[in-house]
Motif scaffolding. Structure first.
Motif, PDB file in Angstrom:
ATOM      1  N   ALA A 422       0.810  -1.221   0.000  1.00 44.97           N
ATOM      2  CA  ALA A 422       0.000   0.000   0.000  1.00 44.97           C
ATOM      3  C   ALA A 422       0.839   1.264   0.000  1.00 44.97           C
ATOM      4  O   ALA A 422       0.282   2.358  -0.095  1.00 44.97           O
ATOM      5  CB  ALA A 422      -0.936   0.010   1.200  1.00 44.97           C
ATOM      6  N   ARG A 424       3.894   3.769  -1.525  1.00 55.71           N
ATOM      7  CA  ARG A 424       4.703   4.150  -2.681  1.00 55.71           C
ATOM      8  C   ARG A 424       5.725   5.190  -2.226  1.00 55.71           C
ATOM      9  O   ARG A 424       5.381   6.141  -1.516  1.00 55.71           O
ATOM     10  CB  ARG A 424       3.839   4.732  -3.802  1.00 55.71           C
ATOM     11  CG  ARG A 424       2.801   3.768  -4.345  1.00 55.71           C
ATOM     12  CD  ARG A 424       3.451   2.630  -5.118  1.00 55.71           C
ATOM     13  NE  ARG A 424       2.459   1.765  -5.737  1.00 55.71           N
ATOM     14  CZ  ARG A 424       1.952   0.684  -5.178  1.00 55.71           C
ATOM     15  NH1 ARG A 424       2.348   0.358  -3.944  1.00 55.71           N
ATOM     16  NH2 ARG A 424       1.078  -0.050  -5.814  1.00 55.71           N
ATOM     17  N   SER A 453       3.528   8.013  -0.382  1.00 51.84           N
ATOM     18  CA  SER A 453       2.103   7.980  -0.691  1.00 51.84           C
ATOM     19  C   SER A 453       1.501   6.701  -0.128  1.00 51.84           C
ATOM     20  O   SER A 453       2.022   5.600  -0.368  1.00 51.84           O
ATOM     21  CB  SER A 453       1.889   8.052  -2.210  1.00 51.84           C
ATOM     22  OG  SER A 453       0.515   7.950  -2.520  1.00 51.84           O
ATOM     23  N   ASN A 454       0.408   6.851   0.627  1.00 54.06           N
ATOM     24  CA  ASN A 454      -0.322   5.721   1.190  1.00 54.06           C
ATOM     25  C   ASN A 454      -1.598   5.531   0.384  1.00 54.06           C
ATOM     26  O   ASN A 454      -2.531   6.324   0.479  1.00 54.06           O
ATOM     27  CB  ASN A 454      -0.641   5.973   2.665  1.00 54.06           C
ATOM     28  CG  ASN A 454      -1.360   4.796   3.310  1.00 54.06           C
ATOM     29  OD1 ASN A 454      -1.489   3.731   2.702  1.00 54.06           O
ATOM     30  ND2 ASN A 454      -1.822   4.973   4.533  1.00 54.06           N
ATOM     31  N   ILE A 455      -1.640   4.475  -0.439  1.00 50.80           N
ATOM     32  CA  ILE A 455      -2.823   4.211  -1.264  1.00 50.80           C
ATOM     33  C   ILE A 455      -3.730   3.161  -0.632  1.00 50.80           C
ATOM     34  O   ILE A 455      -4.674   2.700  -1.273  1.00 50.80           O
ATOM     35  CB  ILE A 455      -2.406   3.754  -2.674  1.00 50.80           C
ATOM     36  CG1 ILE A 455      -1.624   2.431  -2.595  1.00 50.80           C
ATOM     37  CG2 ILE A 455      -1.577   4.819  -3.371  1.00 50.80           C
ATOM     38  CD1 ILE A 455      -1.306   1.848  -3.961  1.00 50.80           C
ATOM     39  N   TYR A 506      -4.954   7.016   2.123  1.00 56.41           N
ATOM     40  CA  TYR A 506      -5.047   7.754   0.864  1.00 56.41           C
ATOM     41  C   TYR A 506      -4.457   9.166   1.005  1.00 56.41           C
ATOM     42  O   TYR A 506      -5.046  10.146   0.556  1.00 56.41           O
ATOM     43  CB  TYR A 506      -6.497   7.842   0.388  1.00 56.41           C
ATOM     44  CG  TYR A 506      -7.204   6.509   0.369  1.00 56.41           C
ATOM     45  CD1 TYR A 506      -6.864   5.533  -0.557  1.00 56.41           C
ATOM     46  CD2 TYR A 506      -8.209   6.224   1.300  1.00 56.41           C
ATOM     47  CE1 TYR A 506      -7.505   4.310  -0.569  1.00 56.41           C
ATOM     48  CE2 TYR A 506      -8.851   4.999   1.296  1.00 56.41           C
ATOM     49  CZ  TYR A 506      -8.500   4.038   0.360  1.00 56.41           C
ATOM     50  OH  TYR A 506      -9.132   2.828   0.350  1.00 56.41           O
ATOM     51  N   GLN A 508      -0.649  11.696   1.242  1.00 57.56           N
ATOM     52  CA  GLN A 508       0.703  11.850   0.728  1.00 57.56           C
ATOM     53  C   GLN A 508       1.517  12.698   1.694  1.00 57.56           C
ATOM     54  O   GLN A 508       0.966  13.453   2.504  1.00 57.56           O
ATOM     55  CB  GLN A 508       0.689  12.496  -0.658  1.00 57.56           C
ATOM     56  CG  GLN A 508      -0.053  11.689  -1.706  1.00 57.56           C
ATOM     57  CD  GLN A 508      -0.150  12.413  -3.029  1.00 57.56           C
ATOM     58  OE1 GLN A 508       0.149  13.605  -3.107  1.00 57.56           O
ATOM     59  NE2 GLN A 508      -0.580  11.711  -4.061  1.00 57.56           N
TER      60      GLN A 508
END
Length: 526
Positions: A422, A424, A453-455, A506, A508
């Motif tokens: 999860a 990036r 970035s946490n997706i 979600y 950054q």
């Protein structure tokens, strides 16, 4: 007067049932012990133990009474070998596999020859086509223009090239399939080609028994083609209080020609083959040269050593085999095991323990732009964990492999559990060179930018570590620029800068690290 000959002594024969009871495994050999009991009457006996390993070392063979038997002695013990079969007398299954292997090998050779011929033909047609294309402009200059004839001739050559290319590709695929089948047959033949299928070996011992009774005999010998290595398994449970269960196994391989059924295994780290000769001394020449007025600097990697965390002491020569921390250790299996002589790995449990684990997400973007799940736990077992591979399991799911170094009892160690899908991470670095016009000092300003970035749908707290150089010279200065660095983080004595970033789902985040390296005018290599 004629002497009276003494009556010949009768030697009684006995085939003793003496199975393998204990095997002590070393890193490149094994010590085997067999035990057998028999009721013996007074006199001379020749005891025979059958189905022993044909590859055993003759000079290591030893026999003794397992207990106290007064006036009984063993006068001699030896190994006897004889060849059982020739190649044409091998078992039917091996003969069938060998015949199939020879047939496939011949087919493979024929395919190689056909492919070489096809490639040669393909090259010849390609050359003819190339020369034909070169002659077209010449014919056009001389007024010999015949597009229909050119089209038919070139179309024929192109069709031949396509046909040959298809045959070459098909032949290549057939070769790959035959190669896989040949490798599979070779592996099957190798597994079935045991030493005891070619040679038969038995132990023969001469005994002198003074009083009747039950005697127990022990036979010890060393065999090659047997070894062991540590192999571990770690299982992580991410509950409210994370915990880790760790299991240490001994992985055994052996192809000695005898199967070990229901035996006690002892795993030893002793190196019987390690020499004790000191190294040869050589001359060390010292050269004297004039000190240079310039200072040349060079960056080097320095590993930070500390106790715990499974660290090793620098400067120790790592020998192949089992790392025991410099002390010979003997570990016993918790259960009896059966090890067949087929060269396959057999894992035998040695000990296990459970420990509370501290779990965190770590990021070292200089080495890898991935967020890794890390667990830190303690070896709570009374035995050390030997260096070796580790199978990683999350609950009951296999997630990958790693390895550990030697870990003493009570020592903390860390394990990595793979990257977080999860997260990036992107890392960029820029450098800016400057010179002070007054002092003539040269400087390089290095700016490192991190973009995280946490997706995923879960929050993450990430321990991020960057580093800056550490100077060992007065003429070179390194300083972190706090005003331009995120959270004004300053490096520790080893040059490490650490942040604990919290990312919501979600979301950054961007972080910067800026430091400056300054060098005196006489310094070169900045």
């Amino acid at each position: 007067m004629q002497a009276i000959d003494s009556p010949p002594k009768v030697i009684q024969a006995l085939t003793l049932d003496a199975p393998v009871t204990t095997v002590t495994l070393l890193e490149d050999r094994a010590l085997v012990r067999r035990l057998g009991k028999a009721n013996l009457t007074p006199g001379l006996w020749r005891v025979r133990v059958e189905q022993v390993a044909p590859v055993l070392s003759d000079k290591s063979l030893r026999a003794e009474f397992y207990g106290s038997y007064p006036e009984a002695r063993i006068t001699d013990v030896r190994i006897r070998r004889q060849m059982l079969i020739k190649e044409e007398e091998q078992p039917q299954e091996i003969q069938t596999l060998l015949a199939e292997w020879r047939s496939l090998r011949n087919s493979f050779k024929n395919l190689c020859e056909d492919r070489q011929h096809q490639e040669y033909s393909f090259q010849q047609v390609a050359d003819i086509l190339s020369m034909g294309l070169e002659e077209v402009p010449v014919d056009a200059i001389w007024g010999q223009i015949d597009p229909k004839s050119w089209r038919e001739q070139f179309q024929t050559l192109f069709n031949q090239l396509r046909s040959l290319r298809g045959e070459i590709l098909k032949n290549h695929q057939n070769q790959e399939q035959l190669s896989e089948r040949l490798n599979d047959l070779s592996a099957r033949i190798q597994l079935m080609s045991r030493p005891d299928l070619t040679y038969s070996a038995y132990i023969e011992a001469d005994l002198a028994i003074a009083s009747p009774g039950e005697c127990e005999l022990a036979f010890d010998y060393v065999v090659p083609n047997a070894l062991w290595r540590p192999w571990h398994q770690a299982r992580l449970l991410l509950d409210e209080t994370p915990s880790l269960s760790f299991r240490v196994d001994g992985c055994v391989w052996q192809r000695t020609g005898e199967d070990w059924h229901n035996v006690d295994l002892v795993f030893s780290t002793a190196r019987a083959s390690l020499g004790t000769e000191p190294p040869l001394l050589q001359d060390d020449f010292l050269n004297v040269r004039e000190k240079s007025s310039q200072i040349k600097i060079q960056a080097r990697e320095q590993k930070v050593q500390s106790t715990g965390e499974g660290s090793t002491v620098p400067g120790i020569v790592e020998l192949p085999g089992v790392d025991d921390g410099g002390e010979v250790r003997n570990l016993r299996s918790t259960t009896k095991a059966t090890i067949l002589s087929d060269g396959r790995p057999y894992r035998v449990p040695l000990f296990s323990f459970e420990s509370a684990a501290e779990v965190e997400y770590v990021l070292m973007p200089e080495f890898a732009t991935q967020v890794v799940l890390k667990s830190e736990q303690t070896n709570t077992a009374p035995f050390p964990i030997l260096a070796g591979p580790v199978d990683l399991l999350r609950k009951s799911e296999f997630v990958g492999k790693t390895s550990v170094l030697f870990i003493a009892p009570g020592e903390k160690f860390s394990l990595g559990w793979g990257a977080d899908a999860a997260m990036r991470v992107q890392r960029t670095q820029t450098k800016k060179k400057e010179q002070d016009h007054l002092t003539k000092w040269n400087s390089v300003t290095v700016t490192t930018n991190l973009f995280l970035s946490n997706i995923g749908a879960e929050p993450r707290t990430i321990k991020t570590t960057e580093r800056i150089p550490v100077s060992e010279l007065e003429q070179v200065k390194v300083e972190a620029i706090a005003d331009e660095t995120t959270d004004r983080v300053q490096p520790d004595e080893n040059g490490f800068c650490t942040w604990n970033f919290s990312l919501a789902p979600y979301s950054q985040l961007q972080a910067n690290l800026v430091y400056k390296v300054s060098a005196a005018p006489e310094v070169r290599g900045l």
